[in-house]
Scaffold this motif. Sequence first.
Motif, PDB file in Angstrom:
ATOM      1  N   LEU B  95       1.141 -26.400  33.647  1.00 24.27           N
ATOM      2  CA  LEU B  95       0.964 -26.012  35.160  1.00 24.27           C
ATOM      3  C   LEU B  95      -0.298 -25.012  35.397  1.00 24.27           C
ATOM      4  N   HIS B  96      -0.269 -23.873  34.558  1.00 26.52           N
ATOM      5  CA  HIS B  96      -1.380 -23.013  34.662  1.00 26.52           C
ATOM      6  C   HIS B  96      -2.646 -23.637  34.613  1.00 26.52           C
ATOM      7  N   GLU B  97      -2.610 -24.469  33.513  1.00 27.39           N
ATOM      8  CA  GLU B  97      -4.069 -25.272  33.243  1.00 27.39           C
ATOM      9  C   GLU B  97      -4.421 -26.163  34.492  1.00 27.39           C
ATOM     10  N   LEU B  98      -3.562 -26.785  35.218  1.00 30.48           N
ATOM     11  CA  LEU B  98      -3.873 -27.379  36.235  1.00 30.48           C
ATOM     12  C   LEU B  98      -4.147 -26.512  37.347  1.00 30.48           C
ATOM     13  N   GLU B  99      -3.335 -25.514  37.422  1.00 27.68           N
ATOM     14  CA  GLU B  99      -4.012 -24.415  38.645  1.00 27.68           C
ATOM     15  C   GLU B  99      -5.413 -24.073  38.473  1.00 27.68           C
ATOM     16  N   LYS B 100      -5.627 -23.789  37.222  1.00 32.69           N
ATOM     17  CA  LYS B 100      -7.308 -23.516  36.773  1.00 32.69           C
ATOM     18  C   LYS B 100      -8.011 -24.431  37.041  1.00 32.69           C
ATOM     19  N   SER B 101      -7.763 -25.659  36.764  1.00 34.53           N
ATOM     20  CA  SER B 101      -8.600 -26.969  36.844  1.00 34.53           C
ATOM     21  C   SER B 101      -8.860 -26.930  38.607  1.00 34.53           C
ATOM     22  N   ASP B 121      -4.399 -22.698  51.359  1.00 32.41           N
ATOM     23  CA  ASP B 121      -3.315 -23.411  51.350  1.00 32.41           C
ATOM     24  C   ASP B 121      -2.789 -24.253  50.074  1.00 32.41           C
ATOM     25  N   ILE B 122      -3.799 -24.495  49.323  1.00 33.98           N
ATOM     26  CA  ILE B 122      -3.516 -25.331  47.829  1.00 33.98           C
ATOM     27  C   ILE B 122      -3.045 -24.387  47.120  1.00 33.98           C
ATOM     28  N   PRO B 123      -3.758 -23.204  46.892  1.00 34.23           N
ATOM     29  CA  PRO B 123      -3.254 -22.209  45.626  1.00 34.23           C
ATOM     30  C   PRO B 123      -1.822 -21.496  46.116  1.00 34.23           C
ATOM     31  N   VAL B 124      -1.529 -21.456  47.318  1.00 28.61           N
ATOM     32  CA  VAL B 124      -0.242 -21.139  47.880  1.00 28.61           C
ATOM     33  C   VAL B 124       0.998 -21.972  47.363  1.00 28.61           C
ATOM     34  N   LEU B 165      -3.658 -31.913  48.586  1.00 32.68           N
ATOM     35  CA  LEU B 165      -4.615 -32.393  47.669  1.00 32.68           C
ATOM     36  C   LEU B 165      -5.235 -33.518  48.434  1.00 32.68           C
ATOM     37  N   LEU B 166      -4.384 -34.784  48.796  1.00 34.03           N
ATOM     38  CA  LEU B 166      -4.895 -35.829  49.328  1.00 34.03           C
ATOM     39  C   LEU B 166      -5.750 -35.548  50.685  1.00 34.03           C
TER      40      LEU B 166
END
Lengths: 206, 819
Positions: B95-101, B121-124, B165-166
């Motif tokens: 999940l951390h990897e996806l946040e970083k990407s 909004d998305i990082p939150v 994301l959409l």
Amino acid sequence: MKKYISIIGLMFLILGCLSSLEAEPVSKQQHSTSELISALKSGGHIIYIRHASTDLESKDTDLSDCNRQRNLSDIGRTEAKDIGLVIKRLGIPIGDVYSSPYCRCKDTAQLIFDRYKIDQNLQFSIKKDRETSDKLGQHLLSKMQMADVSQHNDVFVGHTSNLRDGLGVFPKPEGVAVIFQKQGNNLTFLGMIKPGQWSVALEQQE
Amino acid sequence: MLNRLSIQARFLVAPLVGVVLASLLYVVGFNTIRSHTDILKNLAATNLPQIGQLNQLTISLADLHNKISIVLLSAIEHGDEEIVYLQGRKQLNQLHELEKSFEAISSQHAWEEKQAKYLKDIPVAFASYRETVIHSIELSTVDSNRAIKELIEAERVLVRLNGELLTLSEHFIEEMANASSMIDATSSKNQWVNLFAVILLVTMIIISLYISRRLSKGLSSISHAMVKLAKGDLDVTLPNLSDTHLLEQQHALGTFRYVLLANRKHQIDLEHSFEQLQDSERRYQGILDVTATAIVVINYQQEIVLFNKAAEKVFGYQEKEMIGLPIHHLMPKGTHQKHDIYVDEFANSDIDYIPQMKRTPVRTLNKNGNELFLDISLSKIELAQEVLMVAAVTDVTARIYSARELNTYRNKLESMVEERTRQLKAATQTAESASRAKSDFLANMSHEIRTPMNAIIGMSYLALQTELNKKQHNYISKVHLSAENLLGIINDILDFSKIESGKLDIEIINFRLDDMLDNLISLVDIKVEEKGEELLLNVDSDVPTALIGDPLRLGQILTNLVSNALKFNSEEGIVRIEITLKESSNDSVLLHFLVNDTGIGMTDEEQQKLFQSFSQADSSTTRKYGGTGLGLAISKQLVEMMRGEIWVESEAGEGSTFHFTVPLQKQQGSGSSYSSMIASGQDDGSESIRKLHGAVILLAEDNLINQEIFLEVLNCNGIMVDVANNGQEALDLLEKKSFDCVMMDCQMPVMDGYSASRKIRQQERFKELPIIALTGNAMAGAREEVLAAGMNDHITKPINFNAMFNTMAKWIKPNSSSS
């Protein structure tokens, strides 16, 4: 469906066993609670205490605000107080007490020992990415290795993942005390004392 | 109109207009295309991959959530917290990897203000999803119901995150659509510009075709005529032309024909001269070939143009191989550039000739590739067309090689010498430091040795004052004498070791020569009397008495010399001290001291060993006269430290005369001179004792034996003494009672003499109280230390009592303070 899940569970069990076969930073010996307590009386040990029982309704949303964290439950507070009384009665010598900055850990340290120093690097590593959590685990190990416990025992109050990452030992349940013997830089895992076992041991001794 | 333009201009007009138009077309077209490609490139670089990455992220999230669900559900099944943690940990890392990407995607894009909300909004949403999952993992083994509730909550958060994301993905697609519609609009705007330019271009091509046709007609007739002339046919008819510029061409053609006719005549003359030239060249070639000097000639391009027979011998090449080759062919590779610069400078300089001795030998190669060293004389021949450089070459290879070999030998020899020097230096240093350590030890022994010596001398002195029978008196007086002799020897050894270890400093203080001489006489007086000798002191009247220097050391030299003189003198002999002024200036003097005896004297040989350490004139005299043999060595060192000279004149049986000179500074504003006098044993301290009668003294001294000695001696002579065991006690006693003087031992327990003196001086009423230090330590610097602590004077232990009384009398005025 249920069968399917149980097969997956079995696979994880095997995987878990395999991963626990990796070389751990500490060697292990299992001792009974009374053996552990009498060992502690002469100092030379490190006690890692996982915070006592918590109120599972609440979640951690803000590390700087106790009201927005998962805090000790009433049961947890009683557990901590009881452990503190037993340690005092047994005359176990306590040196430095380090606590995670989470309120449930600080409260646990305060209720048991009436004092503590905050170590930011003891914070809950499960919330961090792999690199940071590895670092926090390593920090815990080296801090334990550097501690001077020739006259007493040093205490770390923290969470599950840091100890698992740093020393390969998983402290369970909440409130458990994990005992390591320290000889030079070598740490030996002697066993764990669960919250309820302290007072039982005291009764036996008296 | 076209006729008025020059031919060149006419040729240029058409292409020029063409070029302008083509450029116009190019600029317009290029700008359009570039703006379109920019838009497309930006979209392709950012939006397209981002849309792809966002889609990939959404899919990965869904997949991850699936895995997390499986972990949690199986945890609920088997309930082991550790295994849940280990498995959950893996998914959380993912999940951390996806946040970083996502962070990487968002940082690639230049965000407008209204889009910034995606960034927030998305990082939150990510963080909220992660927290929910962690909570669910923690609950999974404790409370399965609640864990599942959390899992459902996580799914809800995930749906929200996917929605965000959409939206972002849609935003990127919208941006692409906007860009493509912009390309359509700009394309149609540019179309009419293109059309206009094409029409202009066609018109211009037609005009330029017309001009070319007209011009080429005239030019071809002129060129026909030229061809004829070139073939040698000078009989040419010139075409009739109307174009003004073409007419000019026609005139030029006529002139050209005339010149050709004239040239034909010159050619015949030239052929004749050329034959003569060839003869001359053959002649010089012949000379060059028989010359013993190797000669190489090069041109400005550094190509070899001449290579004579002697050069063939030196280099091993044939002339025909070398002509036309660059001179580099003969040079080693690394030297080409340097050589080029050198040749270039020479070619462009005003110098025509460089003789060989100005240059170091030049390194070259022969045909076999072997090194050659050449002395080269250079000269320059400036011809009409070119510059030639002539090198006369002498082969000096053999000389260079032998010089090189010699140099190698010399270097080797030098480094051997250096190495040996270094070893010797190291050995010397080791030896010196060992010797210095020994001397340090001796210097520090001073205190340890003197304290017991004080007891021996003092106690024997006291014993001699009591009623003794003759035998006892004899024994004790021998003990006393031996102890004093021993002290002298120890002092000599300590002084010598201090000089050796560099610890002895020469003072520069104001002093009076007569005080120094008084001291000297009081020291040697007893000996003079014992042996029934006579001591004569003669100081020239022009010798100034107020001087600046080191009176202690000056006195020591004189005492040494006088003691020696007394020792080696004949019974009832005379010892003469003379002091004369040798040189004098406004502020300094050079004094000459002379000590003469009528004793046994010395031979020349003995004199030569005299000033060396541990040596006496004759080893047999050691037995007879005693002594360490250090006195003269010390005197010599001291004189030299004062930048003076010392020497001796003597003959065996005729007595000896020791001389020394010392430069001293004069005290300003004091000119009183010394008058000559005859001194013989008078000042034995009795005058001082008389003056001191009735004085009250405080003695601070920790050593009980010393206390006893002082008490006895002082009380016997009518001086009252109170004793303090240390500095603190001394301070306490001063509070209670008043004293005429304090005698202060320096080294005491509780509070030493220095601290006690400082404390005393801090009190206003004791500013004038005399304090005399008792030091067991006669090292240089001890006196300064004592004075710095506020004390007035010092007496060294073991105590010479006469000297002590004299010193005390100098400072104490009894009854000045009544007790």
